[in-house]
Design an enzyme around this catalytic site. Sequence first.
Site, mmCIF file in Angstrom:
data_model
loop_
_atom_site.group_PDB
_atom_site.id
_atom_site.type_symbol
_atom_site.label_atom_id
_atom_site.label_comp_id
_atom_site.label_asym_id
_atom_site.label_seq_id
_atom_site.Cartn_x
_atom_site.Cartn_y
_atom_site.Cartn_z
ATOM 1 N N HIS A 1 35.346 35.388 57.027
ATOM 2 C CA HIS A 1 35.058 34.015 56.610
ATOM 3 C C HIS A 1 34.205 33.980 55.343
ATOM 4 O O HIS A 1 33.436 33.055 55.121
ATOM 5 C CB HIS A 1 34.397 33.221 57.756
ATOM 6 C CG HIS A 1 35.353 33.004 58.897
ATOM 7 N ND1 HIS A 1 36.289 31.994 58.901
ATOM 8 C CD2 HIS A 1 35.541 33.703 60.041
ATOM 9 C CE1 HIS A 1 37.010 32.072 60.017
ATOM 10 N NE2 HIS A 1 36.580 33.109 60.723
ATOM 11 N N ASP B 1 44.124 37.943 53.221
ATOM 12 C CA ASP B 1 45.236 38.566 53.943
ATOM 13 C C ASP B 1 46.381 38.927 53.008
ATOM 14 O O ASP B 1 46.956 40.026 53.091
ATOM 15 C CB ASP B 1 45.748 37.626 55.042
ATOM 16 C CG ASP B 1 44.653 37.239 56.016
ATOM 17 O OD1 ASP B 1 43.613 37.927 56.052
ATOM 18 O OD2 ASP B 1 44.824 36.234 56.733
ATOM 19 N N GLY C 1 50.327 36.843 66.331
ATOM 20 C CA GLY C 1 49.259 36.172 67.078
ATOM 21 C C GLY C 1 48.108 37.087 67.452
ATOM 22 O O GLY C 1 47.315 36.763 68.334
ATOM 23 N N ALA C 2 47.997 38.243 66.794
ATOM 24 C CA ALA C 2 46.962 39.214 67.156
ATOM 25 C C ALA C 2 45.860 39.280 66.102
ATOM 26 O O ALA C 2 45.029 40.177 66.136
ATOM 27 C CB ALA C 2 47.597 40.594 67.342
ATOM 28 N N GLY C 3 45.879 38.354 65.153
ATOM 29 C CA GLY C 3 44.873 38.371 64.096
ATOM 30 C C GLY C 3 45.084 39.506 63.111
ATOM 31 O O GLY C 3 44.155 39.932 62.431
ATOM 32 N N LEU C 4 46.331 39.996 63.013
ATOM 33 C CA LEU C 4 46.609 41.129 62.132
ATOM 34 C C LEU C 4 47.467 40.712 60.928
ATOM 35 O O LEU C 4 48.050 41.543 60.248
ATOM 36 C CB LEU C 4 47.301 42.251 62.930
ATOM 37 C CG LEU C 4 46.489 42.760 64.138
ATOM 38 C CD1 LEU C 4 47.270 43.812 64.924
ATOM 39 C CD2 LEU C 4 45.138 43.338 63.700
ATOM 40 N N SER C 5 47.529 39.405 60.690
ATOM 41 C CA SER C 5 48.176 38.855 59.491
ATOM 42 C C SER C 5 49.665 39.117 59.402
ATOM 43 O O SER C 5 50.187 39.471 58.345
ATOM 44 C CB SER C 5 47.499 39.383 58.215
ATOM 45 O OG SER C 5 46.222 38.873 58.122
ATOM 46 N N SER D 1 51.813 36.794 59.455
ATOM 47 C CA SER D 1 52.401 35.765 58.580
ATOM 48 C C SER D 1 52.192 36.107 57.111
ATOM 49 O O SER D 1 53.090 35.886 56.294
ATOM 50 C CB SER D 1 51.909 34.362 58.918
ATOM 51 O OG SER D 1 50.569 34.353 59.257
ATOM 52 N N TYR E 1 39.367 26.398 62.136
ATOM 53 C CA TYR E 1 39.271 27.147 60.870
ATOM 54 C C TYR E 1 39.048 26.172 59.709
ATOM 55 O O TYR E 1 38.155 26.366 58.877
ATOM 56 C CB TYR E 1 40.550 27.964 60.660
ATOM 57 C CG TYR E 1 40.546 28.817 59.415
ATOM 58 C CD1 TYR E 1 40.095 30.131 59.449
ATOM 59 C CD2 TYR E 1 40.983 28.313 58.192
ATOM 60 C CE1 TYR E 1 40.085 30.917 58.312
ATOM 61 C CE2 TYR E 1 40.972 29.084 57.045
ATOM 62 C CZ TYR E 1 40.532 30.388 57.101
ATOM 63 O OH TYR E 1 40.524 31.155 55.962
HETATM 64 C C1 GLA Z 1 42.145 34.325 58.312
HETATM 65 C C2 GLA Z 1 42.421 33.802 56.907
HETATM 66 C C3 GLA Z 1 41.669 34.624 55.849
HETATM 67 C C4 GLA Z 1 40.193 34.753 56.192
HETATM 68 C C5 GLA Z 1 40.019 35.175 57.658
HETATM 69 C C6 GLA Z 1 38.578 35.171 58.071
HETATM 70 O O1 GLA Z 1 42.678 35.618 58.467
HETATM 71 O O2 GLA Z 1 43.792 33.848 56.627
HETATM 72 O O3 GLA Z 1 41.839 34.050 54.572
HETATM 73 O O4 GLA Z 1 39.510 33.564 55.921
HETATM 74 O O5 GLA Z 1 40.744 34.358 58.549
HETATM 75 O O6 GLA Z 1 37.858 36.121 57.369
#
Ligand code: GLA
Length: 396
Positions: free
Chosen positions: A48, A186, A136-140, A142, A238
Amino acid sequence: MNTARPVNTARPVNTAPNTPPATFEELYGHAPEGEWAAPGRVNLIGEHTDYNLGFVLPIALPQTVRAQARRRTDGVLRLWSAQGDTAVTELRVADLAPGSVAGWAAYPAAVVWTLREAGHPVDGADLRFDGDVPGGAGLSSSAALECAVALACNDLYGLGLTAPELALLAQRAENAFVGVPCGVMDQTASMCCRPGAALHLDSRDLAMRQVPFDLAGAGLALLVLDTRVKHDLGDGAYAALRAGCERAAALLGLPALRALGPADLPGPLARLPAELRPLVRHVVTENERVTAAVAHLDAGDLAALGPILTAGHASLRDDYRVSCPETDLAVEAAVAAGAHGARMTGGGFGGSVIALVDEDAAERVAAAVTAAFRAAGHRAPRTLTAVPAEGARRLS
Ligand code: GLA
């Protein structure tokens, strides 16, 4: 608004059990011109901070989204994914507009729309996706999808854009078309990371440096523990957090919270409404943690990253409040089982935790987290081992 309704989505594809996924030729009747891959990421530290124009330190994962693609010149965009699609989605590029495409197809459509908005002559494509970045695992996953499309279009149409330019474009696609106000981390990680290195990125001017991150050489491993929970709160929260940071910066007369260092903190904090203070404290201390982490990596002391990770998690939990019981439990259990440090990675409200461990302790730590999840009545986490891998590239 809904001008880009999929047309002709009823092209059936064989999805009977145990049949291999449809090939490009089966879907579209001709061969692809090439194949491109873009990876997911984990962020080591700097959460963040990107939309506050601060520092981040991600690595690319070996897991990628792969796009096979062929140019079209008739204004038609056709999309299909091996991850569950039964029919080809067909869109007209001229009809694309923000909010007009639902589901995963919005991400590739967003990139094509953004390229066209920027004046690039992208007149359609046939695209087939496959991949192994867990969704959906916070691993980007998308961002990986967006970057694979951006790179494929760049090559197919000879656009000549650089990797950082494509990353910015993919971020704009997600902001303006999909409607997610994400920062630049990301997409930049997916486009620009290098094997064996972490990417030290300054989100203010996109200055970047590859910082050597040889885990195996240091006898270490980086576990990724996917908690398999994603709390709904995430999406709106967010945007609200980002807005809170921007309000704090505006109240302080600053262009972004990046402008504050830790020594500056007491005065500004006292001038802000109580609800904004912890946000500012997190961003300022998190930027410092990135700087400290990079200094340790440059000195070759990778294990020293551990306490920084755990401190970063405490800040996300207590100040930024994007943690959740499952990520807190994974961090606690990993550290109790001997990890050098652990923290939630990515936007929060679930997703994945990273844990820095001695190579020979990896199994023990993963087993301890799994046991703690069982005892708490949670589903067992999915575990990967992260190796800093290559950014987006052409495969064929
Ligand atoms: C998501 C957003 C990023 C970043 C993170 C938090 O992954 O896509 O741009 O803000 O949250 O660090």
